[in-house]
Enzyme design. Structure first.
Site, mmCIF file in Angstrom:
data_model
loop_
_atom_site.group_PDB
_atom_site.id
_atom_site.type_symbol
_atom_site.label_atom_id
_atom_site.label_comp_id
_atom_site.label_asym_id
_atom_site.label_seq_id
_atom_site.Cartn_x
_atom_site.Cartn_y
_atom_site.Cartn_z
ATOM 1 N N LYS A 13 22.770 45.772 57.745
ATOM 2 C CA LYS A 13 23.871 45.931 56.791
ATOM 3 C C LYS A 13 24.309 44.588 56.202
ATOM 4 O O LYS A 13 24.720 44.529 55.053
ATOM 5 C CB LYS A 13 25.046 46.698 57.392
ATOM 6 C CG LYS A 13 25.776 45.994 58.493
ATOM 7 C CD LYS A 13 26.953 46.830 58.965
ATOM 8 C CE LYS A 13 27.341 46.504 60.396
ATOM 9 N NZ LYS A 13 27.235 45.105 60.836
ATOM 10 N N ARG A 88 35.308 49.084 62.382
ATOM 11 C CA ARG A 88 34.334 49.408 63.416
ATOM 12 C C ARG A 88 34.921 50.403 64.401
ATOM 13 O O ARG A 88 34.316 50.691 65.425
ATOM 14 C CB ARG A 88 33.966 48.140 64.167
ATOM 15 C CG ARG A 88 32.536 47.672 63.976
ATOM 16 C CD ARG A 88 32.409 46.367 64.743
ATOM 17 N NE ARG A 88 31.072 45.953 64.999
ATOM 18 C CZ ARG A 88 30.390 45.087 64.252
ATOM 19 N NH1 ARG A 88 30.911 44.608 63.160
ATOM 20 N NH2 ARG A 88 29.189 44.707 64.608
ATOM 21 N N ARG A 123 14.957 38.401 66.538
ATOM 22 C CA ARG A 123 15.827 37.541 65.726
ATOM 23 C C ARG A 123 16.014 36.167 66.358
ATOM 24 O O ARG A 123 16.138 36.041 67.561
ATOM 25 C CB ARG A 123 17.218 38.184 65.588
ATOM 26 C CG ARG A 123 17.241 39.314 64.601
ATOM 27 C CD ARG A 123 18.555 39.449 63.879
ATOM 28 N NE ARG A 123 19.691 39.815 64.709
ATOM 29 C CZ ARG A 123 20.650 40.669 64.306
ATOM 30 N NH1 ARG A 123 20.592 41.212 63.110
ATOM 31 N NH2 ARG A 123 21.666 40.936 65.083
ATOM 32 N N ARG A 156 20.357 34.397 69.681
ATOM 33 C CA ARG A 156 21.818 34.501 69.769
ATOM 34 C C ARG A 156 22.137 35.230 71.069
ATOM 35 O O ARG A 156 21.470 36.202 71.391
ATOM 36 C CB ARG A 156 22.315 35.329 68.573
ATOM 37 C CG ARG A 156 23.600 34.864 67.959
ATOM 38 C CD ARG A 156 23.848 35.582 66.643
ATOM 39 N NE ARG A 156 24.423 36.916 66.830
ATOM 40 C CZ ARG A 156 24.612 37.790 65.840
ATOM 41 N NH1 ARG A 156 24.270 37.483 64.606
ATOM 42 N NH2 ARG A 156 25.132 38.956 66.074
ATOM 43 N N ARG A 167 25.625 46.972 72.705
ATOM 44 C CA ARG A 167 26.204 47.043 71.354
ATOM 45 C C ARG A 167 25.873 48.377 70.685
ATOM 46 O O ARG A 167 26.682 48.931 69.953
ATOM 47 C CB ARG A 167 25.710 45.875 70.499
ATOM 48 C CG ARG A 167 26.380 44.562 70.888
ATOM 49 C CD ARG A 167 25.576 43.379 70.428
ATOM 50 N NE ARG A 167 25.658 43.157 69.003
ATOM 51 C CZ ARG A 167 24.744 42.468 68.312
ATOM 52 N NH1 ARG A 167 23.687 41.983 68.901
ATOM 53 N NH2 ARG A 167 24.902 42.299 67.028
#
Ligand code: ADP
Ligand code: ZN
Length: 211
Positions: A13, A88, A123, A156, A167
């Site tokens: 997103k 959220r 990532r 990360r 998550r």
């Protein structure tokens, strides 16, 4: 136009928000980036947010709503904005409604959990300048080294597999109910994330009427 982008962590997103921002010339407001900045600067908000973020949990509604309120009061938001990562939770959406913020459209970027797990684990982020890479889709020229500044690229903390699973669970439990919240307001539109970013982008731009 006031837009909300909805999607699981790692659904892309942020990337889509950036494209819409550049095309429609309205600011992209990423609460994730704002929180990471607050953490890096060691502000009061940042200190409170850090533990939740590192563990893959949500930062408390109070903090995030406070940050968001300050941001959309700024001048560059008067002709529209894209909310990337906010709301959220249902209380956050209600806070927006209570602020009198009118939302034109809510775009959900849908990607299945399995695909997300594969993507997120690849990532990498530069620890010096924050540039982002992906070992498969967007590798740095030299493994582990940032193209832009020569810094070290790392995973990360909240992209570790265990945290990603947490998550995703948080997303399904707390954020996904927003789909029916906005569906009931007649504002929800879903874009299915494609393998090629450019294809997703084309669908997104069409959905916001930019192409
Ligand atoms: P991603 O889109 O990859 O999930 P973000 O960069 O949007 O990640 O957010 C990173 C972290 O920041 C989240 O996991 C959460 O802890 C925190 N965060 C961001 N936006 C919110 C929000 N609206 N409410 C609560 N926590 C948030
Ligand atoms: Zn760098």
């Amino acid at each position: 136009m006031n837009l909300i982008l909805l999607g699981a962590p790692g659904a892309g997103k942020g990337t889509q928000a950036e494209v819409i921002s550049e095309t429609l010339l309205i600011p992209q407001i990423s609460t994730g980036n704002m929180l990471r900045e607050a953490v890096a600067n060691g502000t009061e908000y940042g200190v409170k947010a850090k533990a939740a973020m590192d563990s893959g949990a949500l930062v408390s509604d109070d903090i995030v709503i406070g940050i968001l309120k300050e941001r959309i009061a700024q001048d560059d938001c008067k002709d529209g904005f894209i909310l990337d990562g906010f709301p959220r939770s249902v209380p956050q959406a209600e806070a927006l409604d209570e602020m009198g913020v009118k939302i034109d459209k809510v775009l959900e970027i849908f990607v299945p959990d399995k695909t997300i797990q594969a993507r997120v684990s690849g990532r990498r982020v530069c620890e010096s300048c924050g540039a982002t890479y992906h070992i498969e889709y967007k590798p740095s020229k030299q493994d582990g080294i940032c193209d832009k500044c020569g810094g070290k690229t790392i995973i990360r903390k909240d992209d570790m597999l265990e945290t990603v699973l947490k998550r995703l669970a948080t997303y399904h439990e707390t954020t996904e109910p927003l789909k029916s919240y906005y569906e009931n307001q007649g504002k929800l539109e879903t874009v299915v994330g494609q393998e090629e970013v450019a294809e997703t982008t084309a669908l997104t731009l069409k959905a916001v009427g930019a192409k």
